[in-house]
Motif scaffolding. Structure first.
Motif, PDB file in Angstrom:
ATOM      1  N   VAL A  79       4.162  -6.013  14.362  1.00 56.04           N
ATOM      2  CA  VAL A  79       5.382  -5.221  14.220  1.00 56.04           C
ATOM      3  C   VAL A  79       5.105  -3.806  14.727  1.00 56.04           C
ATOM      4  CG1 VAL A  79       6.240  -6.596  12.289  1.00 56.04           C
ATOM      5  CG2 VAL A  79       4.879  -4.539  11.827  1.00 56.04           C
ATOM      6  N   ALA A  80       6.161  -2.990  14.768  1.00 53.52           N
ATOM      7  CA  ALA A  80       6.078  -1.674  15.403  1.00 53.52           C
ATOM      8  C   ALA A  80       6.096  -0.557  14.369  1.00 53.52           C
ATOM      9  CB  ALA A  80       7.209  -1.502  16.407  1.00 53.52           C
ATOM     10  N   GLY A  81       5.148  -0.596  13.450  1.00 52.67           N
ATOM     11  CA  GLY A  81       5.072   0.415  12.404  1.00 52.67           C
ATOM     12  C   GLY A  81       4.217   1.611  12.781  1.00 52.67           C
ATOM     13  N   GLN A  82       3.522   2.153  11.792  1.00 48.86           N
ATOM     14  CA  GLN A  82       2.695   3.370  11.871  1.00 48.86           C
ATOM     15  C   GLN A  82       3.564   4.622  12.018  1.00 48.86           C
ATOM     16  OE1 GLN A  82      -0.376   3.575  14.915  1.00 48.86           O
ATOM     17  NE2 GLN A  82      -1.805   4.562  13.508  1.00 48.86           N
ATOM     18  N   LYS A  83       4.654   4.610  11.296  1.00 46.36           N
ATOM     19  CA  LYS A  83       5.538   5.764  11.268  1.00 46.36           C
ATOM     20  C   LYS A  83       6.337   5.700   9.974  1.00 46.36           C
ATOM     21  CE  LYS A  83       8.732   8.270  14.292  1.00 46.36           C
ATOM     22  NZ  LYS A  83       9.494   8.219  15.572  1.00 46.36           N
ATOM     23  N   PRO A  84       6.238   6.726   9.123  1.00 45.30           N
ATOM     24  CA  PRO A  84       6.946   6.685   7.838  1.00 45.30           C
ATOM     25  C   PRO A  84       8.459   6.557   8.023  1.00 45.30           C
ATOM     26  CG  PRO A  84       5.306   8.437   7.856  1.00 45.30           C
ATOM     27  CD  PRO A  84       5.406   7.931   9.253  1.00 45.30           C
ATOM     28  N   GLY A  85       9.091   5.874   7.063  1.00 47.78           N
ATOM     29  CA  GLY A  85      10.540   5.782   7.038  1.00 47.78           C
ATOM     30  C   GLY A  85      11.133   4.634   7.814  1.00 47.78           C
ATOM     31  N   LEU A 111      -3.054 -17.221  11.433  1.00 47.21           N
ATOM     32  CA  LEU A 111      -4.009 -16.405  10.688  1.00 47.21           C
ATOM     33  C   LEU A 111      -3.902 -14.971  11.191  1.00 47.21           C
ATOM     34  CD1 LEU A 111      -7.178 -18.716  10.742  1.00 47.21           C
ATOM     35  CD2 LEU A 111      -5.317 -18.650   9.056  1.00 47.21           C
ATOM     36  N   PRO A 112      -3.426 -14.034  10.360  1.00 49.71           N
ATOM     37  CA  PRO A 112      -3.231 -12.664  10.836  1.00 49.71           C
ATOM     38  C   PRO A 112      -4.467 -11.805  10.644  1.00 49.71           C
ATOM     39  CG  PRO A 112      -2.374 -12.857   8.619  1.00 49.71           C
ATOM     40  CD  PRO A 112      -2.926 -14.218   8.985  1.00 49.71           C
ATOM     41  N   SER A 113      -4.582 -10.780  11.469  1.00 52.53           N
ATOM     42  CA  SER A 113      -5.462  -9.648  11.189  1.00 52.53           C
ATOM     43  C   SER A 113      -4.640  -8.397  11.491  1.00 52.53           C
ATOM     44  CB  SER A 113      -6.744  -9.689  12.025  1.00 52.53           C
ATOM     45  OG  SER A 113      -6.461  -9.563  13.403  1.00 52.53           O
ATOM     46  N   PRO A 114      -4.772  -7.359  10.694  1.00 53.10           N
ATOM     47  CA  PRO A 114      -3.865  -6.220  10.831  1.00 53.10           C
ATOM     48  C   PRO A 114      -4.160  -5.353  12.048  1.00 53.10           C
ATOM     49  CG  PRO A 114      -5.499  -5.785   9.145  1.00 53.10           C
ATOM     50  CD  PRO A 114      -5.694  -7.209   9.570  1.00 53.10           C
ATOM     51  N   GLY A 115      -3.080  -4.865  12.681  1.00 50.31           N
ATOM     52  CA  GLY A 115      -3.195  -3.855  13.723  1.00 50.31           C
ATOM     53  C   GLY A 115      -2.830  -2.496  13.167  1.00 50.31           C
ATOM     54  N   ASN A 116      -3.052  -1.466  13.951  1.00 52.10           N
ATOM     55  CA  ASN A 116      -2.726  -0.114  13.474  1.00 52.10           C
ATOM     56  C   ASN A 116      -1.219   0.072  13.311  1.00 52.10           C
ATOM     57  OD1 ASN A 116      -3.076  -0.215  16.490  1.00 52.10           O
ATOM     58  ND2 ASN A 116      -2.111   1.802  16.357  1.00 52.10           N
ATOM     59  N   HIS A 117      -0.413  -0.751  13.985  1.00 54.74           N
ATOM     60  CA  HIS A 117       1.046  -0.667  13.808  1.00 54.74           C
ATOM     61  C   HIS A 117       1.552  -1.606  12.718  1.00 54.74           C
ATOM     62  CE1 HIS A 117       1.899   2.104  17.065  1.00 54.74           C
ATOM     63  NE2 HIS A 117       1.079   1.406  17.847  1.00 54.74           N
ATOM     64  N   ASP A 118       0.654  -2.406  12.134  1.00 55.85           N
ATOM     65  CA  ASP A 118       1.015  -3.308  11.041  1.00 55.85           C
ATOM     66  C   ASP A 118       0.629  -2.747   9.684  1.00 55.85           C
ATOM     67  OD1 ASP A 118       1.700  -5.245  12.991  1.00 55.85           O
ATOM     68  OD2 ASP A 118      -0.371  -5.940  13.059  1.00 55.85           O
ATOM     69  N   ALA A 119      -0.563  -2.160   9.618  1.00 59.32           N
ATOM     70  CA  ALA A 119      -1.115  -1.774   8.319  1.00 59.32           C
ATOM     71  C   ALA A 119      -2.114  -0.640   8.497  1.00 59.32           C
ATOM     72  CB  ALA A 119      -1.787  -2.972   7.653  1.00 59.32           C
ATOM     73  N   ALA A 120      -1.633   0.479   9.035  1.00 64.99           N
ATOM     74  CA  ALA A 120      -2.512   1.625   9.265  1.00 64.99           C
ATOM     75  C   ALA A 120      -3.073   2.142   7.944  1.00 64.99           C
ATOM     76  CB  ALA A 120      -1.754   2.731   9.994  1.00 64.99           C
ATOM     77  N   THR A 121      -4.256   2.740   8.009  1.00 61.87           N
ATOM     78  CA  THR A 121      -4.868   3.302   6.810  1.00 61.87           C
ATOM     79  C   THR A 121      -4.376   4.731   6.577  1.00 61.87           C
ATOM     80  OG1 THR A 121      -6.764   4.061   8.109  1.00 61.87           O
ATOM     81  CG2 THR A 121      -6.914   1.890   7.094  1.00 61.87           C
ATOM     82  N   GLY A 122      -4.668   5.248   5.402  1.00 59.83           N
ATOM     83  CA  GLY A 122      -4.260   6.608   5.059  1.00 59.83           C
ATOM     84  C   GLY A 122      -3.069   6.619   4.122  1.00 59.83           C
ATOM     85  N   SER A 123      -2.952   7.704   3.365  1.00 62.48           N
ATOM     86  CA  SER A 123      -1.911   7.798   2.339  1.00 62.48           C
ATOM     87  C   SER A 123      -0.498   7.744   2.929  1.00 62.48           C
ATOM     88  CB  SER A 123      -2.085   9.085   1.529  1.00 62.48           C
ATOM     89  OG  SER A 123      -2.053  10.221   2.384  1.00 62.48           O
ATOM     90  N   ARG A 124      -0.332   8.220   4.162  1.00 59.64           N
ATOM     91  CA  ARG A 124       0.999   8.214   4.779  1.00 59.64           C
ATOM     92  C   ARG A 124       1.520   6.800   4.986  1.00 59.64           C
ATOM     93  NH1 ARG A 124       1.060  10.603  10.213  1.00 59.64           N
ATOM     94  NH2 ARG A 124       3.326  10.684   9.962  1.00 59.64           N
ATOM     95  N   PHE A 125       0.584   5.845   5.100  1.00 62.35           N
ATOM     96  CA  PHE A 125       0.979   4.486   5.447  1.00 62.35           C
ATOM     97  C   PHE A 125       0.701   3.499   4.321  1.00 62.35           C
ATOM     98  CE2 PHE A 125      -0.436   6.650   9.386  1.00 62.35           C
ATOM     99  CZ  PHE A 125       0.824   6.833   9.950  1.00 62.35           C
ATOM    100  N   LYS A 126       0.623   4.010   3.111  1.00 62.18           N
ATOM    101  CA  LYS A 126       0.367   3.139   1.961  1.00 62.18           C
ATOM    102  C   LYS A 126       1.445   2.077   1.832  1.00 62.18           C
ATOM    103  CE  LYS A 126      -0.559   3.257  -2.999  1.00 62.18           C
ATOM    104  NZ  LYS A 126      -0.682   4.133  -4.203  1.00 62.18           N
ATOM    105  N   GLN A 127       2.708   2.470   2.001  1.00 61.48           N
ATOM    106  CA  GLN A 127       3.811   1.509   1.894  1.00 61.48           C
ATOM    107  C   GLN A 127       3.702   0.446   2.973  1.00 61.48           C
ATOM    108  OE1 GLN A 127       7.730   3.199   2.356  1.00 61.48           O
ATOM    109  NE2 GLN A 127       8.734   1.190   2.392  1.00 61.48           N
ATOM    110  N   GLU A 128       3.286   0.859   4.173  1.00 62.75           N
ATOM    111  CA  GLU A 128       3.162  -0.085   5.279  1.00 62.75           C
ATOM    112  C   GLU A 128       2.102  -1.145   4.990  1.00 62.75           C
ATOM    113  OE1 GLU A 128       1.922   0.077  10.000  1.00 62.75           O
ATOM    114  OE2 GLU A 128       2.880   1.814   9.063  1.00 62.75           O
ATOM    115  N   ARG A 129       0.955  -0.714   4.464  1.00 66.40           N
ATOM    116  CA  ARG A 129      -0.101  -1.680   4.142  1.00 66.40           C
ATOM    117  C   ARG A 129       0.327  -2.607   3.002  1.00 66.40           C
ATOM    118  NH1 ARG A 129      -5.246  -1.349   6.222  1.00 66.40           N
ATOM    119  NH2 ARG A 129      -6.282  -2.151   4.361  1.00 66.40           N
TER     120      ARG A 129
END
Length: 367
Positions: A79-85, A111-129
């Motif tokens: 998916v096309a995440g890594q951006k709040p909101g 079988l998935p493995s996360p990308g930076n646009h799926d489940a980025a690390t850091g507090s800004r992206f907690k909801q995304e993960r």
């Protein structure tokens, strides 16, 4: 007059009858050798927040569904995440409608493995993960086991901690598949190196060992030369420790995405490094020492065929044409330019310790 003569005649007739009965029976056909097929997809997303997908993805899914595939691996950026909101639930719903559900119709697990646009690390992206975890827990990898032959069933590797859908290890037939949570350069988060070492210690019984995750160990593409697990680790030696671990345990394939190019690379050991082609937008160019950009990478996916003896054959399929991408159409090597440029910043000071051929500034040779 000669009773023994008649006895011999009867014995000969009996032997002839037994011979005819034996050789007139239909020969029992030998079972064909058992093979397994794995499809690999990567980088399927479009622009931030998008809920649409390229035609190349739909055509690839239709092909995979009809190609005797046993399991599908994803090396991230579904998916096309890594951006709040953003509308995370809506994006994942769109992905499942385009990919997970069509595969499920033919009992094919992804079988998935996360990308930076799926489940980025850091507090800004907690909801995304958290959304990534929630959505994939609805699609457990073993959900089709009771509808599949025993040697096509997928099970967790015994004796190791599982953190599905982030990092985990599962088995099917002669193979073990190890997913990494690799969405940042320079390291493996959450003590994954120690976890991976434990996992690999328990894989001796498996003929084929495949690791898949988003970031490559070393880079493949312009614009991403410093976005790899090895990046920034030249002082700590982490890059060398990880590569040595793969070699120690004879890992066969290390599959990665993120760089949006296809390349079958090898270094100086057993493990082969595959940069998986993208099925979304943002195709890039392979790194070259001369700084030349010969041809933008095609969209596509991989088919990996393996057998019980551990033989592995990899085919790259371009999409939407569904034609094979010949390995011979790719450069003989991936190397880092000696000069900086807008799309290869700090390349002139690229760590020499990463090169397998320092004179040619080479990272990979083609298979």
């Amino acid at each position: 007059m000669y009773p023994h003569f008649y006895s011999l005649r009867r014995l000969g007739a009996l032997l002839l009858l037994l011979s005819w009965l034996t050789f007139s029976q239909p020969m029992k056909a030998e079972s064909p050798p058992r093979n397994w097929r794995i499809a690999v997809v990567s980088d399927m997303n479009e622009s931030y927040g998008s809920k649409t997908y390229q035609a190349a993805l739909k055509i690839a899914m239709d092909s995979i569904r009809s190609s005797d595939v046993n399991v599908v691996l994803s090396t991230g950026d579904m998916v096309a995440g890594q951006k709040p909101g953003l509308d995370y639930k809506g994006m994942w719903s769109a992905f499942h409608n385009h990919v997970t559900h069509p595969l499920s119709e033919v009992r094919l697990p992804l079988l998935p493995s996360p990308g930076n646009h799926d489940a980025a690390t850091g507090s800004r992206f907690k909801q995304e993960r958290e959304e990534y975890r929630t959505t994939w827990l609805k699609y457990p990898f073993d959900r089709f086991n009771n509808q599949r032959p025993t040697d096509e069933q997928i099970h967790p590797l015994p004796g190791v901690t599982q953190n599905f859908p982030f990092h985990y290890a599962v088995t099917m037939g002669p193979a073990v598949f190890i997913a990494l949570d690799s969405t940042v350069p320079g390291r493996l988060i959450n003590e994954q190196f120690a976890w991976l070492a434990t996992v690999l210690e328990r894989t001796q019984a498996y003929k084929v060992k495949i690791i898949f995750g988003h970031f490559p160990l070393y880079p493949f593409a312009f614009q991403r030369a410093h976005e790899a697990i090895a990046s920034g680790s030249e002082r700590t030696g982490f890059f060398s420790q990880l590569e040595s671990l793969l070699e120690k345990h004879k890992v066969d394939l290390y599959l990665s995405g993120h760089h949006h190019v296809f390349y079958p690379g090898r270094r100086n050991g057993h493990t082969r490094y595959l940069s998986v082609p993208l099925l979304g937008t943002g195709a890039r160019y392979l790194l070259s020492a001369e700084g030349e950009k010969t041809k933008r990478a095609p969209q596509g996916f991989l088919l990996i065929d393996l057998d019980a003896q551990g033989s592995i054959d990899v085919t790259a399929i371009e999409s939407p044409s569904l034609t094979r991408i010949p390995f011979s159409s790719l450069p003989n090597s991936v190397s880092v330019p000696s000069r900086d440029s807008d799309d290869c910043r700090s390349c002139a000071s690229f760590p020499a310790a990463f090169f397998i051929d320092p004179a040619r500034r080479m990272l990979y040779r083609r298979w």
